[in-house]
Design a protein around this motif. Structure first.
Motif, mmCIF file in Angstrom:
data_model
loop_
_atom_site.group_PDB
_atom_site.id
_atom_site.type_symbol
_atom_site.label_atom_id
_atom_site.label_comp_id
_atom_site.label_asym_id
_atom_site.label_seq_id
_atom_site.Cartn_x
_atom_site.Cartn_y
_atom_site.Cartn_z
ATOM 1 N N THR A 68 3.585 2.945 7.259
ATOM 2 C CA THR A 68 4.254 2.877 6.598
ATOM 3 C C THR A 68 4.766 3.082 5.344
ATOM 4 O O THR A 68 5.437 3.539 4.047
ATOM 5 N N MET A 69 3.092 1.984 4.319
ATOM 6 C CA MET A 69 3.273 1.831 2.879
ATOM 7 C C MET A 69 3.331 3.510 2.301
ATOM 8 O O MET A 69 2.400 3.406 2.607
ATOM 9 N N ARG A 95 3.940 9.070 1.451
ATOM 10 C CA ARG A 95 3.886 8.301 1.789
ATOM 11 C C ARG A 95 2.719 7.949 -0.284
ATOM 12 O O ARG A 95 2.185 7.370 -0.465
ATOM 13 N N GLN A 124 5.012 -2.853 -0.702
ATOM 14 C CA GLN A 124 5.996 -1.332 -0.933
ATOM 15 C C GLN A 124 4.348 -0.617 -1.235
ATOM 16 O O GLN A 124 4.957 0.804 -0.734
ATOM 17 N N ARG A 125 4.334 -0.356 -1.683
ATOM 18 C CA ARG A 125 2.283 0.228 -2.308
ATOM 19 C C ARG A 125 1.497 -0.345 -1.640
ATOM 20 O O ARG A 125 1.068 -1.600 -2.658
ATOM 21 N N TYR A 126 0.430 0.249 -1.870
ATOM 22 C CA TYR A 126 -1.399 -0.161 -2.205
ATOM 23 C C TYR A 126 -1.948 1.372 -2.956
ATOM 24 O O TYR A 126 -1.963 2.363 -3.206
ATOM 25 N N GLU A 172 0.785 -4.169 4.241
ATOM 26 C CA GLU A 172 1.805 -3.324 5.125
ATOM 27 C C GLU A 172 3.021 -4.174 5.885
ATOM 28 O O GLU A 172 4.028 -4.371 5.975
ATOM 29 N N ARG A 173 1.740 -5.119 6.914
ATOM 30 C CA ARG A 173 2.411 -6.129 7.723
ATOM 31 C C ARG A 173 3.070 -7.199 7.056
ATOM 32 O O ARG A 173 4.683 -7.734 7.536
ATOM 33 N N SER A 226 4.126 -5.251 -4.703
ATOM 34 C CA SER A 226 3.406 -4.150 -4.256
ATOM 35 C C SER A 226 1.758 -4.465 -4.816
ATOM 36 O O SER A 226 1.788 -5.926 -5.073
ATOM 37 N N ARG A 261 -3.427 -3.124 5.452
ATOM 38 C CA ARG A 261 -3.031 -3.480 6.183
ATOM 39 C C ARG A 261 -2.579 -4.401 6.634
ATOM 40 O O ARG A 261 -1.522 -4.883 6.851
ATOM 41 N N THR A 316 -2.978 2.984 7.157
ATOM 42 C CA THR A 316 -2.201 2.811 7.611
ATOM 43 C C THR A 316 -1.255 3.522 8.025
ATOM 44 O O THR A 316 -0.818 5.064 8.383
#
Length: 337
Positions: free
Chosen positions: A69-70, A101, A38-40, A33-34, A5, A30, A67
């Motif tokens: 999904t992350m 999320r 897993q986390r930000y 995420e690509r 992460s 972003r 974003t």
């Protein structure tokens, strides 16, 4: 391969401003995420010109909205600065907007100087109330009961994962006692790392929130195409730590060619101790360095951070780190096979 992460302080670099910092953070999120991060997580600091993540929950909403999904969260919210009810409402709002999320990481330090801490929460005395504040906050996420006088709206009944953050045995022991995941600030305060992990894992009590201990460790990773360039990029963080010890708060400085001319021997010793958990180098050395760190401490997750002056170089560093994580995972699977 364990999950990896991002920890971001929304750095404000010399010659730039907070608005650009926020744009850079969203761009990095972003990108991460690509890359499979897993986390930000964003960290709360105050009265520091080079860090723009003071209004942490607001910035989390901005990143989560940009974003898809992350997971996005705090690494962390400094609970002594806030009333637990307000934190529950803020993260209940975020969890309602971005279900599944949002993470809430909690820290015990104020993340600033004493004068600023009092300005943030005017009745602030110390962090001694932290355990009770954590219990109160956790209670606001439980389903509301009939006749309950105070409830978090939104917040009550929502699934918001709560982590405890720390750099000592105190939060490790509290996280174990309450059955919560634990994140250790090894990226700037590594002295008690091994002890804290031992305490957390040994004393952990399963809870409705977590069945077994789960530890995430923070690690500085500065990567570039060559080790020489990575070491040069790393001088930005080294200068920032020297400046902090000198009481010289300012914007994030550009890298320099000769860090030895910048610090005294005593300053060098202190900074190198604080940044002992750092992997700096080219792709191959970063892969080996991350693998060695994981083999030694056996974290369940890694939280990578990189305070790099140039935004494009920062993006590339996180890209190399993600490639290193995937490479380390493949190497581990080969060893097991």
């Amino acid at each position: 391969m364990i999950p990896y992460s991002v920890l971001d302080l929304a750095p404000v670099c010399a010659g730039s401003d907070a608005a650009q910092s926020f744009r850079n953070s969203l761009d990095l999120a972003r990108h991460a995420e690509r890359l499979g991060y897993q986390r930000y997580w964003l960290a709360e600091h105050h009265n520091m010109p080079g860090i723009a993540s003071a209004a942490t929950s607001v910035l989390i909403g901005y990143i989560a909205g940009g974003t898809s999904t992350m997971r996005v969260g705090s690494g962390g919210v400094m609970l002594p600065n806030h009333a637990p009810l307000q934190v529950a409402e803020q993260f209940g709002t975020l969890a309602s907007l971005y279900p599944g999320r949002i993470d809430l990481g909690l820290g015990r330090a104020p993340g600033t100087d004493q004068a600023t801490a009092k300005a943030l929460r005017r009745y602030f005395d110390s962090a001694e109330a932290f355990p009770n504040d954590v219990i109160e906050l956790l209670g606001y996420f439980e389903p509301a009961q009939p006749g309950q006088a105070v409830r978090a709206v939104p917040g009550a009944g929502l699934d918001v994962p709560v982590w405890l953050l720390g750099s000592s045995l105190f939060s490790a022991r509290l996280a174990a006692m309450r059955g919560l995941p634990f994140a250790f600030a090894s990226h700037f305060a590594p002295d008690a790392l091994s002890q804290a992990l031992d305490v957390y894992r040994r004393e952990f009590r399963p809870s409705a929130r977590l069945a077994k201990p789960h530890a995430m460790l923070a690690l500085n990773v500065v990567a570039a195409s060559t080790t020489a360039e990575a070491r040069r990029l790393f001088t930005t963080l080294q200068q920032s730590f020297v400046n902090l010890r000198r009481g010289k708060l300012g914007l994030v400085p550009p890298p320099i060619d000769d860090i030895e001319s910048y610090w005294s021997p005593t300053e060098k010793l202190g900074v190198e101790n604080a940044l002992a958990c750092a992997v700096v180098g080219d792709p191959d050395s970063v892969r080996k360095g991350i693998a060695a760190f994981v083999d030694r401490f056996k974290p369940d997750e890694l939280l990578l951070t990189a305070n790099i002056f140039d935004h494009e170089a920062r993006l590339r560093s996180f890209e190399i780190a993600a490639e290193a994580m995937r490479g380390s995972g493949e190497e581990s699977r080969r060893r097991i096979a």
